[in-house]
Design an enzyme around this catalytic site. Structure first.
Site, mmCIF file in Angstrom:
data_model
loop_
_atom_site.group_PDB
_atom_site.id
_atom_site.type_symbol
_atom_site.label_atom_id
_atom_site.label_comp_id
_atom_site.label_asym_id
_atom_site.label_seq_id
_atom_site.Cartn_x
_atom_site.Cartn_y
_atom_site.Cartn_z
ATOM 1 N N ASP A 165 26.754 50.976 44.098
ATOM 2 C CA ASP A 165 25.395 50.656 43.665
ATOM 3 C C ASP A 165 24.388 50.804 44.817
ATOM 4 O O ASP A 165 24.673 50.381 45.939
ATOM 5 C CB ASP A 165 25.411 49.201 43.169
ATOM 6 C CG ASP A 165 24.131 48.795 42.480
ATOM 7 O OD1 ASP A 165 23.792 49.412 41.450
ATOM 8 O OD2 ASP A 165 23.464 47.849 42.959
ATOM 9 N N GLU A 213 25.323 55.808 44.112
ATOM 10 C CA GLU A 213 23.999 55.824 43.497
ATOM 11 C C GLU A 213 22.986 55.886 44.626
ATOM 12 O O GLU A 213 22.881 54.971 45.434
ATOM 13 C CB GLU A 213 23.759 54.559 42.659
ATOM 14 C CG GLU A 213 22.443 54.653 41.916
ATOM 15 C CD GLU A 213 21.850 53.301 41.530
ATOM 16 O OE1 GLU A 213 20.958 53.294 40.674
ATOM 17 O OE2 GLU A 213 22.257 52.265 42.075
#
Ligand code: GLC
Ligand code: CA
Length: 507
Positions: free
Chosen positions: A192, A246
């Site tokens: 993330d 990401e």
């Protein structure tokens, strides 16, 4: 060939996929029931959004314990049973790792905020005076802590406090977390907002452009590339695992530099998947084709839990366009990620009032609009634009999402006929995607003419028309139709391609 290079992934938003115990929240029991469905669709990998204990201010992206399963989703045994079932069906499972920040309820932060001389104090980022950095959800990224009289840094919601990766102990703790989940049998990680990690002590103010802050100094900090290489290497030495990062950036150069053997395996390119309209998609694919000509792989996706569904955003609610996008995503060179529900043509859910609004980003937008003097109605409209609830409505299963309770978030009206047609189309594409032509070969004859795109992969020719109807010379000779989203006339001289046609031929 690595296994992930020939895998079609499927993103599952944990609370919204399938409720197995009747409380209105998706869980591992529900997931386990649906493994055969995913096998039938043909996907080979699942990305699970965070399932760790969490106060769920940001639905699990605020982790309060890295080593357990949130009771809403079941038990550790439920997770293990699910992973085993997935593996039995030849499907790998990767977990979302949120290591940029933790929940303010995490024991590490509770210790850190208890006093200035707590040993964990420096695991977080504290300052006497804030700089101008804004949170990615809006508003200042600094929150006053009344007990210890300093500000802490949060690049997202104020309940998501950033870890200080400058501190070696943080790194060591996170390695343990990685090891724990790999030992549990998971097959890799989605990392993330990984280019947000705080790596420096330099807090230069961000510049402002047209009234908006440019996030220059609060991400991609010096040392980032090294850290990415370290994370990638660390996981690679453990075995044949997969990492996808990401990267919040709108520059392909930033995104691609973190992918490859000196970084993570692949990184998400938001300029491809989360664009506001389909206009730039062909051009972006052409750029990706150049950048990744060195053998590394880009990622391909048209939706996720963070954006409006592709059915509305990119396909204008048209089945032929949705199928055109699917053909692009599943026949182009790269690692595809299908977002749950996309394969049945699910549409956006738009909360009609703040009572129905679940997403913290929508709530922030509403509060900020009110602060700026907007009316409640105007604020609601702004929140409806920003909210990521749109893509988070529960999956439209024929038997319903939950046996007993109402879902935790509003539902969208199903269209099962459309769902069946879309499913069959995705299924056919995924089957084709698994053949050597589409996972091993790169492009031949990659040609872009405005919004018309053709490429050859192995023995297959793909024609994708994002523009008006046109006729193109058939320079390939004898073509056999393999799959198309509409009727296309082909002769030895000419291929007549209607608007929004997606056609695959065998040469
Ligand atoms: C990522 C997640 C998003 C989350 C944010 C903060 O962008 O995809 O859902 O809100 O990180 O963790
Ligand atoms: Ca449940």
């Amino acid at each position: 060939m690595k296994w992930w290079q020939e895998t079609v992934f499927y993103e599952i938003y944990m609370p919204s996929f399938k409720d197995g115990n009747g409380d209105g929240i998706g869980d591992f029991k529900g997931l386990l029931e649906k493994v055969p469905y995913l096998a039938e669709l043909g996907v080979g990998g699942i990305w699970l959004t965070p399932f760790y204990p969490s106060p769920k201010v940001d639905n699990g992206y605020d982790v309060s314990d890295y080593y357990a399963v949130d009771p809403d989703y079941g038990t550790m045994a439920d997770l293990e049973a699910f992973v085993e079932e997935a593996h039995r069906h030849g499907i790998r499972v990767i977990a979302d790792m949120v290591v940029n920040h933790v929940s303010t309820e995490h024991a590490w932060f509770k210790a850190a905020r208890s006093s200035r001389d707590n040993p964990k104090r420096d695991w977080f980022v504290w300052r006497d005076t804030p700089n101008n950095w804004e949170s990615f959800f809006g508003g200042s990224a600094w929150k006053w802590d009344d007990v210890t009289k300093q500000y802490y840094y949060h690049s997202f919601a104020e309940e998501q406090v950033d870890l200080n990766w400058h501190h070696p102990a943080v790194e060591r703790e996170i390695w343990k977390v990685f090891d724990f989940w790999l030992d549990k049998g998971l097959d890799g990680f989605r990392l993330d907002v990984i280019n947000n990690l705080t790596l420096t002590r330099d807090f230069t103010d961000n510049p402002t452009e047209n009234g908006e802050q440019r996030h220059l100094f609060d991400k991609d900090q010096p040392g980032m590339q090294k850290m990415m290489a370290k994370i990638g290497a660390r996981i690679r030495t453990r075995g044949d695992y997969f990492t996808v990062g990401e990267i919040s950036s709108d520059k392909l150069a930033e995104i691609e530099k973190y992918a490859g053997l000196d970084g993570l395996d692949v990184t998400f390119n938001f300029n491809f998947g989360s664009v506001a309209s389909r206009d730039g998609i062909v051009a972006e694919l052409a750029r990706m084709q150049q950048v990744y000509a060195d053998g590394r792989m880009p990622t391909l996706f048209v939706g996720s839990h963070d954006m409006s569904r592709s059915w509305n955003r990119l396909a204008d609610g048209r089945e032929d366009v949705a199928q055109l996008l699917a053909t692009l995503m599943l026949t182009a060179y790269g690692v595809p990620f299908v977002y749950f529900g996309e394969e049945i043509g699910m549409a956006d859910f738009v909360p009609e009032s703040m009572r129905e609004m679940r997403d913290v980003q929508g709530v922030y937008a509403y509060e900020q609009a009110l602060q700026m003097g907007k009316s409640e109605q105007e604020a609601l409209v702004l929140a409806q634009e920003k909210t990521r609830d749109k893509a988070r409505a529960p999956m439209n299963w024929p038997e319903g999402f939950s046996q007993k309770a109402n879902a935790w978030i509003g539902e969208v009206t199903p269209d099962f006929d459309r769902g069946q047609r879309m499913f069959a189309f995705y299924q056919a594409l995924i089957k084709l995607r698994k053949t050597a032509d589409f996972c091993e070969s790169g492009y031949r004859d990659f040609e872009v003419d405005g919004e018309f795109l053709t490429y050859v992969r192995g023995e297959h020719l793909v024609c994708l028309n994002f523009g008006k109807a046109r006729e193109v010379p058939n320079k390939w000779g004898n073509l056999t139709l393999v799959l198309a989203n509409m009727e296309v006339a082909v002769s030895e001289e000419i291929i007549a391609v209607p608007a929004f046609a997606a056609v695959i031929f065998k040469i």
